[in-house]
Enzyme design. Sequence first.
Site, PDB file in Angstrom:
ATOM      1  N   HIS A 117       0.852  -1.182   0.000  1.00 54.26           N
ATOM      2  CA  HIS A 117       0.000   0.000   0.000  1.00 54.26           C
ATOM      3  C   HIS A 117       0.890   1.234   0.000  1.00 54.26           C
ATOM      4  CE1 HIS A 117      -3.097   2.868   1.105  1.00 54.26           C
ATOM      5  NE2 HIS A 117      -3.950   1.954   0.666  1.00 54.26           N
ATOM      6  N   ASP A 158      -7.937  -5.524   0.199  1.00 53.11           N
ATOM      7  CA  ASP A 158      -8.470  -6.264  -0.946  1.00 53.11           C
ATOM      8  C   ASP A 158      -7.982  -7.701  -1.017  1.00 53.11           C
ATOM      9  OD1 ASP A 158     -10.184  -4.404  -1.895  1.00 53.11           O
ATOM     10  OD2 ASP A 158      -8.603  -3.305  -2.922  1.00 53.11           O
TER      11      ASP A 158
END
Length: 432
Positions: A308, A366
């Site tokens: 991320h 996710d």
Amino acid sequence: MNNDTITATDNATGNQIDLPIRRGSLGPAVADIGHLYQALGYFTYDPGFVSTASCRSGITFIDGEQGVLLYRGYPIEQLAEKSNFLEVAYLLLYGELPDRQQFDAFTTTLRHHSMINKSLERFYDGFYHDAHPMAVMTGVVGSLSAFYHDSTDIHNPQHRELAAQRMIAKMPTIAAASYKHSIGESFVPPQNSLSYSGNFLNMMFSVPSEPYTVDPLAEKALDMLFILHADHEQNASTSTVRLAGSSGANPFACIASGIAALWGPAHGGANEAVLRMLEEIGDAGNIPKYLAKAKDKNDPFRLMGFGHRVYKNHDPRARIVRRMCHEVLATRAQQNDPLFELALRLEEIALSDDYFIDHKLYPNVDFYSGIIYKALGIPSQMFTVMFAIARTVGWVAQWMEMIAEPQQRIGRPRQLYDGPSRRDYHEMDERG
Ligand code: CMC
């Protein structure tokens, strides 16, 4: 020496400017470079906006090192456990949690805007049955601007609020219709007696010929996933909505631009890509081969659902969603889903791998959300659409915040030009 400035010095000329430091309520302070070009003749260069605050915002705060995510100051863990999606939507839009009366009025308003215009339904027929639902969403949501253009004055706060309510209310209806179109079934109209997520499940899965009862665990899991995805500060799609909106564009068209940006596999498309990747890996025995590919700089393969831009310790949403994933799978036939087993094994191996440790790559939200969606019977092409339903709240809240700002100006970044210098045009026959 002034503690509230940073001095920038051009070492070639000795010219200097004191850049004011601006402090927010949380997070790193920023150096205001608004006058840098005027004073020294330099732009700043920060591709990917790694060190650039593009706006001032009071909606969402992330501390990537500590793994903290706050909506209007409230920790995501508390909201995911105690709240519901529409309460969170109210919080993001209006800044405070609603009292009972405010909440009831808000949900009633949304219910009254959940249907879509009959002629909008005909747009779906223009799409081939196998069109990707995100492509359909981009088109249909964009076309809402044609329905509500003359009636939307973005300088009028009531109009902005109405556009926000319409957008949030219609998104599940538009999303479920794009699924029904893809499988050739009739659209199911919204049911005002159901919750936001329950209504979505009903529009996705019920058929006119049979009764359908919303599964409470599926409703709870979906509502929680919607909360986790509702906003995430100035990510790519939100920044896209803000940039499009900064020109004064129609809000429905701005949200369509956000949907387009979300679709990419580095952003919201990752949840679909995770499932594809797990299917491709197929067996735990193949994990080392795929880890090697992910580490190979000459191979474009990346471990989807890992890493991320902001979270460098853990993604707090991933922890919550991982627990929910266990809860959902425990009650389903997919309890022994080999894909879930594979995901857990992949996570375990990657988290003890030096490359992933050194690069601070952890599973993001996710990595697990796709597995839950799959267990709920939602097809993988719809995963990013689910993300879009939830993120609409964040896009709309950020758009409203931006337009209401007194100093609001069109967003217009500059560039470091490295193309050809000035040259003269030659007739075609004279080009060598
Ligand atoms: N697999 C393998 N290597 C990776 C991965 C990954 N998933 N992610 C980052 N790296 C490596 C990358 O190769 C680079 O290595 P090096 O410094 O040796 O060249 C380093 O880690 C930094 O990567 P980056 O691309 O500069 O980092 P970024 O902040 O620009 O990208 C990201 C963040 C999320 C796009 C990236 O981690 C990625 O592509 N992850 C997979 C896609 C994904 O899961 N996206 C969902 C994000 S969460 C939901 C959302 O916000 O939409």
